[in-house]
Design a protein around this motif. Structure first.
Motif, mmCIF file in Angstrom:
data_model
loop_
_atom_site.group_PDB
_atom_site.id
_atom_site.type_symbol
_atom_site.label_atom_id
_atom_site.label_comp_id
_atom_site.label_asym_id
_atom_site.label_seq_id
_atom_site.Cartn_x
_atom_site.Cartn_y
_atom_site.Cartn_z
ATOM 1 N N VAL A 54 -3.582 3.937 -2.026
ATOM 2 C CA VAL A 54 -3.543 3.162 -3.233
ATOM 3 C C VAL A 54 -3.089 1.887 -3.101
ATOM 4 C CG1 VAL A 54 -1.491 4.127 -4.435
ATOM 5 C CG2 VAL A 54 -3.199 2.914 -5.866
ATOM 6 N N THR A 55 -3.756 0.950 -3.297
ATOM 7 C CA THR A 55 -3.544 -0.543 -2.764
ATOM 8 C C THR A 55 -2.505 -1.186 -4.063
ATOM 9 O OG1 THR A 55 -5.601 -1.401 -3.873
ATOM 10 C CG2 THR A 55 -5.621 -0.709 -1.708
ATOM 11 N N ASN A 89 0.783 -1.381 -0.061
ATOM 12 C CA ASN A 89 -0.154 -0.009 -0.121
ATOM 13 C C ASN A 89 0.876 1.311 0.139
ATOM 14 O OD1 ASN A 89 -2.530 -1.345 0.176
ATOM 15 N ND2 ASN A 89 -2.342 -1.614 2.331
ATOM 16 N N GLY A 108 -3.634 -3.594 -5.965
ATOM 17 C CA GLY A 108 -4.534 -3.967 -6.652
ATOM 18 C C GLY A 108 -5.129 -2.466 -7.553
ATOM 19 N N GLY A 109 -4.569 -1.403 -7.137
ATOM 20 C CA GLY A 109 -5.130 -0.081 -7.659
ATOM 21 C C GLY A 109 -6.214 0.626 -7.141
ATOM 22 N N SER A 110 -6.848 0.065 -6.077
ATOM 23 C CA SER A 110 -7.876 0.616 -5.409
ATOM 24 C C SER A 110 -7.423 1.963 -4.425
ATOM 25 C CB SER A 110 -8.564 -0.184 -4.587
ATOM 26 O OG SER A 110 -8.949 -1.402 -5.182
ATOM 27 N N ARG A 111 -8.271 2.745 -4.463
ATOM 28 C CA ARG A 111 -8.063 3.949 -3.961
ATOM 29 C C ARG A 111 -9.044 4.541 -2.632
ATOM 30 N NH1 ARG A 111 -7.364 7.751 -9.365
ATOM 31 N NH2 ARG A 111 -6.292 6.166 -10.575
ATOM 32 N N ASN A 112 -8.531 4.973 -1.729
ATOM 33 C CA ASN A 112 -9.214 5.254 -0.612
ATOM 34 C C ASN A 112 -8.745 6.624 0.024
ATOM 35 O OD1 ASN A 112 -10.735 2.460 0.032
ATOM 36 N ND2 ASN A 112 -8.633 1.917 0.015
ATOM 37 N N SER A 146 -2.824 8.764 -7.096
ATOM 38 C CA SER A 146 -2.265 8.250 -8.373
ATOM 39 C C SER A 146 -1.020 7.539 -8.226
ATOM 40 C CB SER A 146 -2.469 8.898 -9.499
ATOM 41 O OG SER A 146 -1.627 10.149 -9.586
ATOM 42 N N LYS A 163 -11.825 13.867 0.562
ATOM 43 C CA LYS A 163 -12.446 13.113 -0.323
ATOM 44 C C LYS A 163 -13.250 14.174 -1.255
ATOM 45 C CE LYS A 163 -14.288 9.322 1.040
ATOM 46 N NZ LYS A 163 -15.222 8.205 1.657
#
Length: 117
Positions: free
Chosen positions: A51-52, A33, A54-58, A70, A64
Motif C-alpha cells: 500500500v503506497t 510504502n 497515497g493509498g494505492s494497493r498492488n 489495508s 490477487k
C-alpha cells in the motif's frame, strides 16, 4: 527507531482465512510504502502486496483476488486479509516498510502461516 511487529499467523485449513496485523512504530505512513513479503522453506523471499503513501494497493498475481492489504493510519497498523488459503500459501510472512523515495527497507520478525488439513 523503526519497529514492525507482525501477529495473526497460525494453522488454517485449505479454503480458510487469516488476518495478519503489523504494528508499526517510528515510521511515517505518508512517506513510506508498507506491505508484505513471504518466504517458504528453501525459496526466495516473495513480494505479496504493497500500500503506497497515497493509498494505492498492488498485489502479486499469486494472491490477487484472494488477499487484501489495508492500513489504519491512526493506529499505525497494516493488515493482510487472506482468504481462500491454499497449501502453497504456507510461508513466514514479513511486514515491511520502505521510503517511497528510496532507501533502506525495514522488516518485521515474521509470522508463520501454515495451510494444511
Amino acid at each position: 527507531q523503526v519497529q514492525l511487529v507482525e501477529s495473526g499467523g497460525g494453522l488454517v485449513q485449505p479454503g480458510g482465512s487469516l488476518r495478519l496485523s503489523c504494528a508499526a512504530s517510528g515510521i511515517v505512513f505518508s512517506l513510506n510504502n508498507m506491505g508484505w513479503y513471504r518466504q517458504a522453506p528453501g525459496k526466495e523471499r516473495e513480494w505479496i502486496a504493497t500500500v503506497t503513501p497515497g493509498g494505492s494497493r498492488n498485489y502479486a498475481n499469486s494472491v490477487k483476488g484472494r488477499f487484501t492489504i489495508s492500513r489504519d493510519i491512526a493506529k499505525n497498523a497494516v493488515y493482510l486479509q487472506m482468504n481462500r488459503l491454499e497449501p502453497e500459501d504456507t510461508s513466514v510472512y514479513y511486514c515491511y516498510g520502505r521510503r517511497a523515495s528510496g532507501g533502506s527497507t525495514y522488516w518485521g520478525q515474521g509470522t508463520q502461516v501454515t495451510v494444511s488439513s
